[in-house]
Design an enzyme around this catalytic site. Structure first.
Site, PDB file in Angstrom:
ATOM      1  N   THR A   1     -71.531  57.476 -95.827  1.00 24.23           N
ATOM      2  CA  THR A   1     -72.498  58.130 -96.713  1.00 24.23           C
ATOM      3  C   THR A   1     -72.261  57.545 -98.099  1.00 24.23           C
ATOM      4  OG1 THR A   1     -72.566  60.181 -95.478  1.00 24.23           O
ATOM      5  CG2 THR A   1     -73.010  60.356 -97.832  1.00 24.23           C
TER       6      THR A   1
ATOM      7  N   ARG B   1     -80.698  67.747 -86.942  1.00 26.63           N
ATOM      8  CA  ARG B   1     -79.462  68.181 -87.616  1.00 26.63           C
ATOM      9  C   ARG B   1     -79.504  67.726 -89.077  1.00 26.63           C
ATOM     10  NH1 ARG B   1     -75.247  65.273 -90.539  1.00 26.63           N
ATOM     11  NH2 ARG B   1     -73.296  66.425 -90.329  1.00 26.63           N
TER      12      ARG B   1
ATOM     13  N   GLY C   1     -77.340  67.360 -92.567  1.00 28.52           N
ATOM     14  CA  GLY C   1     -75.950  67.337 -93.004  1.00 28.52           C
ATOM     15  C   GLY C   1     -75.788  67.936 -94.383  1.00 28.52           C
ATOM     16  N   ASP C   2     -74.619  67.733 -94.931  1.00 26.99           N
ATOM     17  CA  ASP C   2     -74.306  68.260 -96.265  1.00 26.99           C
ATOM     18  C   ASP C   2     -74.994  67.474 -97.385  1.00 26.99           C
ATOM     19  OD1 ASP C   2     -72.647  66.039 -95.445  1.00 26.99           O
ATOM     20  OD2 ASP C   2     -71.608  66.292 -97.355  1.00 26.99           O
TER      21      ASP C   2
ATOM     22  N   THR D   1     -68.601  62.738 -99.448  1.00 22.89           N
ATOM     23  CA  THR D   1     -68.842  61.913 -98.262  1.00 22.89           C
ATOM     24  C   THR D   1     -67.881  62.372 -97.177  1.00 22.89           C
ATOM     25  OG1 THR D   1     -68.743  59.664 -97.381  1.00 22.89           O
ATOM     26  CG2 THR D   1     -67.304  60.128 -99.237  1.00 22.89           C
ATOM     27  N   GLY D   2     -68.263  62.193 -95.926  1.00 23.25           N
ATOM     28  CA  GLY D   2     -67.378  62.614 -94.843  1.00 23.25           C
ATOM     29  C   GLY D   2     -68.117  63.494 -93.855  1.00 23.25           C
TER      30      GLY D   2
ATOM     31  N   GLY E   1     -69.934  66.336 -92.512  1.00 24.46           N
ATOM     32  CA  GLY E   1     -70.756  67.230 -93.315  1.00 24.46           C
ATOM     33  C   GLY E   1     -70.575  68.711 -93.076  1.00 24.46           C
TER      34      GLY E   1
HETATM   35  N1  GLY Z   1     -71.713  63.586 -94.895  1.00 23.75           N
HETATM   36  C1  GLY Z   1     -72.753  63.108 -94.109  1.00 23.75           C
HETATM   37  C2  GLY Z   1     -73.118  63.985 -93.017  1.00 23.75           C
HETATM   38  O1  GLY Z   1     -72.265  64.618 -92.408  1.00 23.75           O
HETATM   39  O2  GLY Z   1     -74.287  64.058 -92.707  1.00 23.75           O
END
Ligand code: GLY
Length: 316
Positions: free
Chosen positions: A181, A209, A211-212, A232-233, A235
């Site tokens: 990300t 789905r 994400g964060d 990043t990581g 989510g």
């Molecule tokens: N951080 C990106 C996701 O999990 O979508």
């Protein structure tokens, strides 16, 4: 301070920090990641050194990484379990708290451009899926085919992953594979902060789905009165802690970004077994970079220096 190159007075020294994902970046991909974040830095810094806004700088930096197939953003992103790219992005202006986000878009090469249009030209904050694509098209952003975003590396990765999973007992709550990300945070000469984050999400995710990354306060946050953050990581754990806002709030209460970033990643690991990284900036230009993954690609520039790295933030 008088900036003769742009013919206007600026009260702050600009700062730009970008990241290109936190994970076990293999040795043979290190160079591509470092090049990618440095190219993003060059595009964003060009804006700031010409007296442009933090908002424009983070948008331009993120566009470069969306265009770079190295990263899980734009073309070259991870595929969902149906073999499609579905993208999320958010941009936020710390001066006005205006934000624009898109989720689950399939036909945009640069979702951050659509997010910026939403911020600037819509009373809404989020658009998802076909509605987001329609909004983008109506605002002059060309749509592409989803196949234009899919590259052979990711098709192979998905098929290998699905073959491996077919042999294993399913674990719904096991850590998910999320890489690369991308994000950027900036302070401009007027003292305004901004943040932007863009992602293809997690490998083999369910269609729909979210994400964060595109959620305010989770993958991204900016407020001149506190700070700017991009995460990043994986989510889902990041969302549970609303990690970007969590970090900005601590900066607002006086903690130094360097320490807050480390504390945020400790929380992420200890409270919710998460993994990832964060970049964080306050309105004085103090910054923090932290991750609990083996590597994270980042680049930082101030008027005095530029540094970039991949191993750990201790090298700064
Ligand atoms: N951080 C990106 C996701 O999990 O979508």
């Amino acid at each position: 301070m008088w900036d003769s190159s742009v013919g206007k007075s600026s009260s702050h020294n600009p700062v730009l920090v970008v990241h290109g994902g936190a994970w076990a970046i293999p040795d043979d991909m290190v160079e591509a990641h470092l090049n990618g974040v440095r190219n993003a830095m060059a595009a964003g810094w060009r804006v700031l050194e010409q007296g442009g806004s933090a908002l424009d700088a983070v948008e331009e930096a993120v566009v470069v990484m969306e265009d770079d197939e190295t990263f899980d953003a734009g073309r070259g992103s991870f595929l969902n379990r149906e073999g499609k790219v579905q993208l999320d992005a958010l941009i936020m202006d710390g001066a006005t708290l205006r934000a624009g986000g898109v989720g689950c878009v399939e036909r945009l090469r640069n979702p951050i451009r659509a997010a910026r249009k939403i911020l600037s030209e819509s009373p809404h904050v989020y658009f998802v899926a076909e509605g987001a694509e329609r909004f983008a098209a109506e605002h002059g952003i060309p749509l592409c085919q989803n196949e234009d975003l899919v590259i052979p590396r990711e098709t192979r990765r998905l098929l290998e992953f699905q073959a491996r999973m077919a042999e294993q007992k399913p674990d719904l709550f096991a850590p998910t594979i999320s890489h690369d990300t991308v994000g950027a945070i900036a302070l401009d000469g007027d003292g305004d902060l901004a943040a932007a984050t863009s992602t293809g999400g997690t490998l083999n995710k369910a269609p729909g789905r979210l994400g964060d990354s595109s959620l305010i306060g989770c993958g991204c946050y900016a407020d001149n009165q506190s700070g700017a953050a991009s995460t990043t990581g994986w989510g889902e754990p990041i969302m549970k802690l609303v990690l970007a806002k969590w970090s900005a709030d601590r900066v607002a209460s006086g903690s130094i970004p360097e320490w807050v970033a480390k504390e945020a990643i400790t929380q992420l690991e200890e409270r919710v077994n998460g993994h990832g990284g964060i970049i964080l900036l306050d309105s004085r230009g103090r910054f923090g970079i932290a991750h609990n993954t083996p590597r994270m690609a980042w680049c930082l520039k101030t008027v005095e220096k530029q540094s970039s790295g991949i191993e750990c933030s201790g090298g700064l």
